[in-house]
Design a protein around this motif. Structure first.
Motif, PDB file in Angstrom:
ATOM      1  N   GLY A  27       0.809  -1.219   0.000  1.00  0.00           N
ATOM      2  CA  GLY A  27       0.000   0.000   0.000  1.00  0.00           C
ATOM      3  C   GLY A  27       0.839   1.264   0.000  1.00  0.00           C
ATOM      4  O   GLY A  27       0.496   2.254  -0.650  1.00  0.00           O
ATOM      5  N   ALA A  28       1.959   1.241   0.717  1.00  0.00           N
ATOM      6  CA  ALA A  28       2.831   2.412   0.760  1.00  0.00           C
ATOM      7  C   ALA A  28       3.481   2.659  -0.593  1.00  0.00           C
ATOM      8  O   ALA A  28       3.615   3.802  -1.030  1.00  0.00           O
ATOM      9  CB  ALA A  28       3.899   2.236   1.845  1.00  0.00           C
ATOM     10  N   GLY A  31       0.082   2.484  -3.437  1.00  0.00           N
ATOM     11  CA  GLY A  31      -1.123   3.265  -3.201  1.00  0.00           C
ATOM     12  C   GLY A  31      -2.369   2.408  -3.261  1.00  0.00           C
ATOM     13  O   GLY A  31      -2.299   1.171  -3.229  1.00  0.00           O
ATOM     14  N   SER A  46      -2.708   9.889  -0.826  1.00  0.00           N
ATOM     15  CA  SER A  46      -1.676  10.232   0.154  1.00  0.00           C
ATOM     16  C   SER A  46      -2.022   9.658   1.527  1.00  0.00           C
ATOM     17  O   SER A  46      -1.165   9.093   2.218  1.00  0.00           O
ATOM     18  CB  SER A  46      -1.536  11.755   0.239  1.00  0.00           C
ATOM     19  OG  SER A  46      -0.650  12.119   1.272  1.00  0.00           O
ATOM     20  N   ARG A  49      -1.520   5.886   1.530  1.00  0.00           N
ATOM     21  CA  ARG A  49      -0.097   5.538   1.623  1.00  0.00           C
ATOM     22  C   ARG A  49       0.433   5.754   3.041  1.00  0.00           C
ATOM     23  O   ARG A  49       1.215   4.964   3.546  1.00  0.00           O
ATOM     24  CB  ARG A  49       0.713   6.328   0.613  1.00  0.00           C
ATOM     25  CG  ARG A  49       0.522   5.860  -0.817  1.00  0.00           C
ATOM     26  CD  ARG A  49       1.296   6.763  -1.784  1.00  0.00           C
ATOM     27  NE  ARG A  49       0.917   6.537  -3.155  1.00  0.00           N
ATOM     28  CZ  ARG A  49       1.515   5.670  -3.972  1.00  0.00           C
ATOM     29  NH1 ARG A  49       2.529   4.957  -3.540  1.00  0.00           N
ATOM     30  NH2 ARG A  49       1.104   5.532  -5.217  1.00  0.00           N
ATOM     31  N   TYR A  50       0.005   6.836   3.679  1.00  0.00           N
ATOM     32  CA  TYR A  50       0.427   7.109   5.054  1.00  0.00           C
ATOM     33  C   TYR A  50      -0.030   5.988   5.988  1.00  0.00           C
ATOM     34  O   TYR A  50       0.765   5.450   6.771  1.00  0.00           O
ATOM     35  CB  TYR A  50      -0.138   8.454   5.525  1.00  0.00           C
ATOM     36  CG  TYR A  50       0.084   8.699   6.993  1.00  0.00           C
ATOM     37  CD1 TYR A  50       1.327   9.096   7.470  1.00  0.00           C
ATOM     38  CD2 TYR A  50      -0.942   8.505   7.901  1.00  0.00           C
ATOM     39  CE1 TYR A  50       1.533   9.307   8.820  1.00  0.00           C
ATOM     40  CE2 TYR A  50      -0.742   8.709   9.257  1.00  0.00           C
ATOM     41  CZ  TYR A  50       0.497   9.117   9.709  1.00  0.00           C
ATOM     42  OH  TYR A  50       0.706   9.317  11.054  1.00  0.00           O
ATOM     43  N   SER A  52      -0.832   2.990   5.193  1.00  0.00           N
ATOM     44  CA  SER A  52      -0.112   1.775   4.816  1.00  0.00           C
ATOM     45  C   SER A  52       1.288   1.776   5.421  1.00  0.00           C
ATOM     46  O   SER A  52       1.778   0.730   5.860  1.00  0.00           O
ATOM     47  CB  SER A  52      -0.031   1.660   3.286  1.00  0.00           C
ATOM     48  OG  SER A  52      -1.308   1.451   2.739  1.00  0.00           O
ATOM     49  N   GLY A  53       1.921   2.942   5.452  1.00  0.00           N
ATOM     50  CA  GLY A  53       3.234   3.051   6.097  1.00  0.00           C
ATOM     51  C   GLY A  53       3.160   2.732   7.582  1.00  0.00           C
ATOM     52  O   GLY A  53       4.061   2.092   8.137  1.00  0.00           O
TER      53      GLY A  53
END
Length: 127
Positions: A27-28, A31, A46, A49-50, A52-53
């Protein structure tokens, strides 16, 4: 402490950690498209992604507990709390949005059942 139980827990955490590491990493890097989603817009991508991080970091955090797992109770409990809170949010979504797909339902089981059971196992090993 029983060595086989320690090794089994370490193995379970290693395997269980694959889920957030792989999903979070995908995901990071990819996306929403990594899950076949089209959420539209840079802001949503965004945010995806955040989050996912964060998922990736949680998985890496669990993996960091594997060496000396019997001494990592506080870290393990903190990570478990984060996962359970996320699972409770997902459970709330069930009421608001309906039943999710099978992978998301499996994630809910990991978050609200498997991870807390691993935490209890770690506490038992720690004595």
């Amino acid at each position: 402490m029983a060595l086989p139980s320690r090794l089994l827990l370490q193995g379970a955490v290693a395997v269980g950690g694959l889920v957030p590491v792989l999903a979070g990493g995908a995901g990071a890097l990819g996306g929403p498209a990594a899950l076949g989603l089209d959420v539209g817009g840079a802001d949503a991508g965004s945010h995806f992604r955040y989050l996912s991080g964060l998922l990736l970091a949680i998985g890496l955090g669990f993996w960091s507990c594997i060496p000396g797992i019997e001494r990592r109770g506080r870290r393990f409990a903190l990570l478990t709390g984060l996962v359970v809170l996320g699972g409770l949010a997902r459970l709330g979504g069930l009421a608001a949005d309906g039943v999710p797909s099978a992978p998301m339902a499996a994630a809910l089981v990991m978050e609200l059942a498997v991870t807390p059971l691993l935490c209890l196992w770690q506490r038992r090993l720690a004595g």
